[in-house]
Design a protein around this motif. Structure first.
Motif, PDB file in Angstrom:
ATOM      1  N   ASP A 250       0.841  -1.195   0.000  1.00  0.00           N
ATOM      2  CA  ASP A 250       0.000   0.000   0.000  1.00  0.00           C
ATOM      3  C   ASP A 250       0.878   1.248   0.000  1.00  0.00           C
ATOM      4  N   ALA A 251       0.255   2.407   0.115  1.00  0.00           N
ATOM      5  CA  ALA A 251       0.996   3.672   0.041  1.00  0.00           C
ATOM      6  C   ALA A 251       2.013   3.821   1.158  1.00  0.00           C
ATOM      7  N   ALA A 252       1.771   3.150   2.300  1.00  0.00           N
ATOM      8  CA  ALA A 252       2.692   3.237   3.437  1.00  0.00           C
ATOM      9  C   ALA A 252       3.791   2.184   3.373  1.00  0.00           C
ATOM     10  N   GLY A 253       3.781   1.372   2.329  1.00  0.00           N
ATOM     11  CA  GLY A 253       4.809   0.343   2.191  1.00  0.00           C
ATOM     12  C   GLY A 253       4.471  -0.970   2.863  1.00  0.00           C
ATOM     13  N   ASN A 254       3.252  -1.108   3.383  1.00  0.00           N
ATOM     14  CA  ASN A 254       2.833  -2.360   4.012  1.00  0.00           C
ATOM     15  C   ASN A 254       2.374  -3.354   2.953  1.00  0.00           C
ATOM     16  N   PRO A 255       2.762  -4.616   3.089  1.00  0.00           N
ATOM     17  CA  PRO A 255       2.356  -5.603   2.076  1.00  0.00           C
ATOM     18  C   PRO A 255       0.841  -5.775   2.054  1.00  0.00           C
ATOM     19  N   LEU A 256       0.290  -5.899   0.856  1.00  0.00           N
ATOM     20  CA  LEU A 256      -1.133  -6.189   0.718  1.00  0.00           C
ATOM     21  C   LEU A 256      -1.331  -7.690   0.907  1.00  0.00           C
ATOM     22  N   LEU A 257      -2.243  -8.041   1.808  1.00  0.00           N
ATOM     23  CA  LEU A 257      -2.451  -9.433   2.170  1.00  0.00           C
ATOM     24  C   LEU A 257      -3.912  -9.810   1.992  1.00  0.00           C
ATOM     25  N   ARG A 258      -4.136 -11.053   1.635  1.00  0.00           N
ATOM     26  CA  ARG A 258      -5.502 -11.584   1.606  1.00  0.00           C
ATOM     27  C   ARG A 258      -5.621 -12.611   2.713  1.00  0.00           C
ATOM     28  N   GLN A 259      -6.579 -12.380   3.598  1.00  0.00           N
ATOM     29  CA  GLN A 259      -6.726 -13.223   4.778  1.00  0.00           C
ATOM     30  C   GLN A 259      -7.794 -14.288   4.580  1.00  0.00           C
ATOM     31  N   THR A 260      -7.585 -15.424   5.213  1.00  0.00           N
ATOM     32  CA  THR A 260      -8.579 -16.492   5.245  1.00  0.00           C
ATOM     33  C   THR A 260      -8.952 -16.745   6.701  1.00  0.00           C
ATOM     34  N   TRP A 261     -10.247 -16.698   6.984  1.00  0.00           N
ATOM     35  CA  TRP A 261     -10.758 -16.833   8.352  1.00  0.00           C
ATOM     36  C   TRP A 261     -11.592 -18.095   8.505  1.00  0.00           C
ATOM     37  N   MET A 262     -11.628 -18.618   9.708  1.00  0.00           N
ATOM     38  CA  MET A 262     -12.532 -19.702  10.070  1.00  0.00           C
ATOM     39  C   MET A 262     -13.585 -19.127  11.014  1.00  0.00           C
ATOM     40  N   PHE A 263     -14.850 -19.186  10.607  1.00  0.00           N
ATOM     41  CA  PHE A 263     -15.967 -18.666  11.378  1.00  0.00           C
ATOM     42  C   PHE A 263     -16.808 -19.815  11.934  1.00  0.00           C
ATOM     43  N   TYR A 264     -17.284 -19.665  13.159  1.00  0.00           N
ATOM     44  CA  TYR A 264     -18.232 -20.623  13.722  1.00  0.00           C
ATOM     45  C   TYR A 264     -18.878 -20.016  14.951  1.00  0.00           C
ATOM     46  N   TYR A 265     -19.946 -20.654  15.406  1.00  0.00           N
ATOM     47  CA  TYR A 265     -20.616 -20.228  16.631  1.00  0.00           C
ATOM     48  C   TYR A 265     -20.084 -21.028  17.826  1.00  0.00           C
ATOM     49  N   GLN A 266     -19.932 -20.354  18.937  1.00  0.00           N
ATOM     50  CA  GLN A 266     -19.461 -21.009  20.160  1.00  0.00           C
ATOM     51  C   GLN A 266     -20.351 -22.189  20.534  1.00  0.00           C
ATOM     52  N   GLU A 267     -21.638 -22.037  20.313  1.00  0.00           N
ATOM     53  CA  GLU A 267     -22.593 -23.082  20.687  1.00  0.00           C
ATOM     54  C   GLU A 267     -22.361 -24.384  19.915  1.00  0.00           C
ATOM     55  N   SER A 268     -21.738 -24.293  18.731  1.00  0.00           N
ATOM     56  CA  SER A 268     -21.495 -25.488  17.916  1.00  0.00           C
ATOM     57  C   SER A 268     -20.437 -26.399  18.524  1.00  0.00           C
ATOM     58  N   LEU A 269     -19.654 -25.883  19.449  1.00  0.00           N
ATOM     59  CA  LEU A 269     -18.555 -26.661  20.012  1.00  0.00           C
ATOM     60  C   LEU A 269     -19.036 -27.799  20.914  1.00  0.00           C
ATOM     61  N   HIS A 270     -20.327 -27.830  21.234  1.00  0.00           N
ATOM     62  CA  HIS A 270     -20.815 -28.960  22.033  1.00  0.00           C
ATOM     63  C   HIS A 270     -20.830 -30.249  21.207  1.00  0.00           C
ATOM     64  N   LEU A 271     -20.768 -30.117  19.863  1.00  0.00           N
ATOM     65  CA  LEU A 271     -20.666 -31.295  19.004  1.00  0.00           C
ATOM     66  C   LEU A 271     -19.207 -31.746  18.961  1.00  0.00           C
ATOM     67  N   HIS A 272     -18.979 -33.027  19.220  1.00  0.00           N
ATOM     68  CA  HIS A 272     -17.611 -33.539  19.281  1.00  0.00           C
ATOM     69  C   HIS A 272     -16.854 -33.305  17.977  1.00  0.00           C
ATOM     70  N   SER A 273     -17.531 -33.512  16.848  1.00  0.00           N
ATOM     71  CA  SER A 273     -16.857 -33.378  15.557  1.00  0.00           C
ATOM     72  C   SER A 273     -16.425 -31.933  15.301  1.00  0.00           C
ATOM     73  N   VAL A 274     -17.273 -30.987  15.658  1.00  0.00           N
ATOM     74  CA  VAL A 274     -16.941 -29.572  15.459  1.00  0.00           C
ATOM     75  C   VAL A 274     -15.799 -29.158  16.381  1.00  0.00           C
ATOM     76  N   ARG A 275     -15.900 -29.539  17.648  1.00  0.00           N
ATOM     77  CA  ARG A 275     -14.852 -29.183  18.612  1.00  0.00           C
ATOM     78  C   ARG A 275     -13.499 -29.763  18.196  1.00  0.00           C
ATOM     79  N   ALA A 276     -13.513 -31.019  17.731  1.00  0.00           N
ATOM     80  CA  ALA A 276     -12.266 -31.658  17.307  1.00  0.00           C
ATOM     81  C   ALA A 276     -11.681 -30.965  16.075  1.00  0.00           C
ATOM     82  N   PHE A 277     -12.537 -30.564  15.152  1.00  0.00           N
ATOM     83  CA  PHE A 277     -12.042 -29.928  13.931  1.00  0.00           C
ATOM     84  C   PHE A 277     -11.482 -28.546  14.222  1.00  0.00           C
ATOM     85  N   VAL A 278     -12.163 -27.788  15.057  1.00  0.00           N
ATOM     86  CA  VAL A 278     -11.662 -26.459  15.424  1.00  0.00           C
ATOM     87  C   VAL A 278     -10.306 -26.585  16.120  1.00  0.00           C
ATOM     88  N   ARG A 279     -10.196 -27.547  17.033  1.00  0.00           N
ATOM     89  CA  ARG A 279      -8.921 -27.758  17.724  1.00  0.00           C
ATOM     90  C   ARG A 279      -7.839 -28.174  16.733  1.00  0.00           C
TER      91      ARG A 279
END
Length: 286
Positions: A250-279
């Motif tokens: 960018d104009a300040a010399g900072n590298p332009l980056l494209r971010q990838t995020w993982m989104f989920y709801y806290q309530e979903s973590l009660h499922l074993h498969s979801v909790r294991a995958f997030v971990r």
């Protein structure tokens, strides 16, 4: 009514067309029509009326179609809860994944996770990040992988940051970039805005577009074959030795980056498969 009847109503309400609905459900049109008549007979009401431009839902049909979404959501939750009673990591794991992430990252991740938890069943929906964002927001998937700057009200983890670069077989001086043929491709609006802003910050003339292609995969092949340059995430050309890559800032010399995020709801973590995958995903990034 059976489970599949709610699916029929949901899909028909989505498409408002017998042919397209039958195709989406992988059944014949006569079978779909027969199923609709069975539902109408069972409930004693008229659900749809067929016209020249598709089907129109009666007031009773409108109510049933809207109830179908809630019914299917509740049925899915019941099945997941039953499979979750044991302590073992098993059952369905519903993922929403951006197209780019699906091609370049997801297969290796699923393979590694499946080797650790073989009883987990993946249900993957792919699409643009904006579509994946909507899927996880509406709880149609447990976890969403989204690329770009999207707001999220609950749990999220930054997975990757990819430098953005000018990629070309030909050696290019950035000062002369507007004179070189550019390959444009369809992409997410936030990323398109990032590229457009960078261009207007650095050049007073528009790019010389040599071709427009449908997706970044096609663009990648055009770059490799020397047909022009493109502005792309650097990772998509990892391992390609004969392509020059110039990270942009960018104009300040900072590298332009494209971010990838993982989104989920806290309530979903009660499922074993979801909790294991997030971990699994967070441990991999540490």
């Amino acid at each position: 009514m059976e489970d599949r009847d709610w699916v029929v109503l949901q899909e028909l309400y989505k498409y408002k067309n017998i042919t397209r609905t039958a195709q989406a459900l992988f059944i014949s049109q006569p079978s779909l029509t027969k199923r609709l008549r069975h539902i109408e007979k069972e409930l004693g009401v008229k659900i749809v009326q067929r016209g020249r431009r598709g089907v129109h839902f009666t007031p009773q049909g409108e109510y049933l179609a809207k109830a179908a979404k809630e019914m299917l959501f509740n049925l899915r939750q019941i099945k997941e809860q039953v499979q979750n009673i044991d302590d073992k990591v098993a059952g369905p794991l519903r993922l929403g994944v951006s197209n780019y992430f699906t091609k370049f990252k997801l297969p290796g991740i699923l393979k590694a996770f499946k080797s650790r938890y073989p009883q987990v069943e993946f249900q993957v929906t792919t699409g643009w990040s904006r579509e994946v964002h909507q899927l996880v927001y509406n709880r149609e998937v447990h976890i969403g992988f989204v690329r770009g700057d999207y707001s999220w009200p609950d749990q999220k983890h930054l997975l990757f940051e990819e430098p953005i670069c000018i990629a070309s077989v030909e050696t290019i001086d950035l000062k002369e970039l507007p004179t070189h043929p550019r390959i444009n491709y369809q992409t997410e609006s936030p990323f398109q805005k990032l590229m457009d802003n960078w261009w207007t910050e650095n050049y007073t003339e528009p790019p010389l577009v040599g071709m427009n292609v449908d997706k970044v995969d096609t663009c990648r092949e055009m770059i490799i074959n020397g047909l022009g340059y493109a502005i792309v995430p650097r990772a998509m050309l990892d391992g390609v030795a004969d392509v020059n890559k110039i990270n942009i800032t960018d104009a300040a010399g900072n590298p332009l980056l494209r971010q990838t995020w993982m989104f989920y709801y806290q309530e979903s973590l009660h499922l074993h498969s979801v909790r294991a995958f997030v971990r699994f995903m967070t441990d991999t990034q540490e």
